[in-house]
Design an enzyme around this catalytic site. Structure first.
Site: not given
Length: 461
Positions: A148, A395, A420
């Site tokens: 991320s 995601d 994710h």
């Protein structure tokens, strides 16, 4: 501090991480303002698998939270370290967890001004360089990992410090959307698509529930809303309803992001396949508001909101608006909005102008649109090398990242059925074949990068 246990939160075998603190420079780019001041930056380290002085260094570029949460949910890195005999370091991002440059005053103005991407990257570059010297690892190739925002940082490390970092695995890194590239409607459209793929009637039920909430709020029937959602106290204004809508929307976002095929304890407790579970709840009865409450809040939205707030506080140790939201006010562009046309959520605009007004009022800063694109190249990455961009198709962040390979050394891996940064998590018997294959490709590429870097270093011996 050495912490050991049988398993990580992601189910993988837990290595022996030792918690340490590194004496870090406060301001890497101004020799006057802080008088060469320092602070204690936390990092976790394990040499359990390392071939001392020879094996590579796997360095996790910590993101917006307590570094233990990321270390205990990234078992692939330690599994790979066991295969490739690597030293593993997880570094905590400045201003998060216990890495507070000014202690409890870290979130005041002007002290908080040292929270920037550039300062964080310099922290990691300095830490890597000095720890290599201390550990007798000067000739050990360094590979950075991140998920991320941490994945964005791993990309930026390879771009900005290729003399230090030989390659980067950037999992679920939305480097394009956060640089202001793409469609502001994409994120919540993709959240909606996850639920629609389970059952189209599921998204219709969610739309219907939000519509009923809107009708009640327009009639100012706040006691009905309190009863329906088991709120601690009744809302009393349109602003309260706006915040309620936002928290409900965030609950669906988390379920889409964390739609793993097994139960998890990362960013809250989630059952296996939470999107399927949510849709089952949304469709179980005729009372859509109760269904919405139970889907988002697990029987009591009041309890859910308290747990959600406590989770945020735990993740960043102190005032969340002073860290995550400050970064969204300076360099990182997060202007995503829902519209109830391309998505199932109430219209909630978040334009560049709304962002500018909020940031000016809250932090006395003016966002700098396009800065990440200028500073870290945006989509003009063709001259970079040795970066893996992995994304799962479940995601909602995926389409804000790189989805196609840009060259032979800029590899995009698209993971079918992946949520994710699923590939960073430890191996699990419920893993889809796609993530097993992606991890194998990642391992092979990283081994090649390590070999290439050793060859390069030997030329200078």
């Amino acid at each position: 501090i050495t912490v050991t246990s049988n398993q990580n939160y992601d189910g993988s075998t837990d290595p022996q991480f030792t918690e340490k603190f590194f004496t870090q420079t406060l301001d890497h780019f101004n020799f006057n303002s802080m008088g060469n001041g320092t602070f204690n930056q936390r990092y976790l380290i394990t040499d359990q698998y390392w071939k001392k002085g020879y094996g590579p260094i796997f360095f996790y570029t910590g993101n917006e939270g307590n570094i233990w949460d990321f270390a205990l949910n990234s078992g692939f890195i330690t599994e790979l370290a066991a295969q490739q005999r690597a030293l593993v370091i997880f570094a905590e991002h400045r201003y998060y967890g216990e890495s507070l440059p000014f202690g409890n005053n870290s979130f005041s103005v002007p002290q908080v001004s040292l929270l920037t991407v550039e300062q964080a990257l310099a922290d990691y570059a300095v830490m890597i360089t000095e720890l290599k010297q201390q550990l007798g690892a000067t000739d050990c190739p360094v590979i950075v990992f991140g998920g991320s925002y941490g994945g964005m940082l791993s990309v930026y490390m390879r771009i900005k410090y290729p003399n230090i970092v030989a390659g980067a695995l950037a999992a679920s890194a939305p480097i394009l959307s956060t640089a202001g590239l793409g469609d502001s409607r994409q994120f919540f459209r993709d959240v909606t698509a996850d639920f629609e793929s389970v059952a189209p009637e599921c998204t219709n039920a969610v739309r219907g529930a939000f519509h009923q909430l809107k009708e009640l709020s327009e009639r100012q029937d706040y006691s009905h809303i309190q009863a329906a959602f088991a709120l601690c106290k009744p809302p009393s204004s349109p602003q309260d309803i706006h915040q309620l809508n936002g928290l409900l929307r965030n609950a669906f976002t988390l379920m889409a992001m964390l739609d793993y095929p097994y139960s998890t304890h990362f960013m809250g407790n989630m059952p296996a396949n939470p999107v399927k579970v949510a849709c089952k709840t949304m469709l179980r009865g005729l009372d859509l508001l109760v269904n919405l409450r139970d889907t988002a809040g697990k029987n009591s939205l009041c309890k859910f909101l308290i747990k959600y707030i406590l989770f945020i506080l735990k993740m960043i140790f102190n005032d969340p608006s002073a860290t995550v939201l400050l970064q969204a006010c300076t360099e990182i562009e997060l202007c995503y909005e829902s519209n109830n046309e391309t998505d199932m959520f109430p219209p909630m605009a978040f334009t560049k102008e709304i962002r500018r007004l909020y940031c000016s009022k809250r932090w006395a800063v003016v966002p700098r649109p396009g800065w990440l694109k200028i500073q870290f190249w945006g989509d003009a990455l063709s001259t970079a090398s040795n970066i893996i961009f992995s994304n799962g198709d479940l995601d909602p962040w995926a389409n804000g990242g790189v989805r196609r390979s840009l060259s032979s050394s800029l590899t995009a891996l698209n993971i079918s059925g992946g949520a994710h940064h699923l590939d960073l998590r430890g191996s699990n018997e419920a893993d889809p074949v796609s993530v097993v294959s992606a991890r194998k490709t990642e391992a092979d590429l990283i081994a090649q990068w390590v070999k290439m870097e050793r060859t390069r270093l030997q030329k200078f011996v």
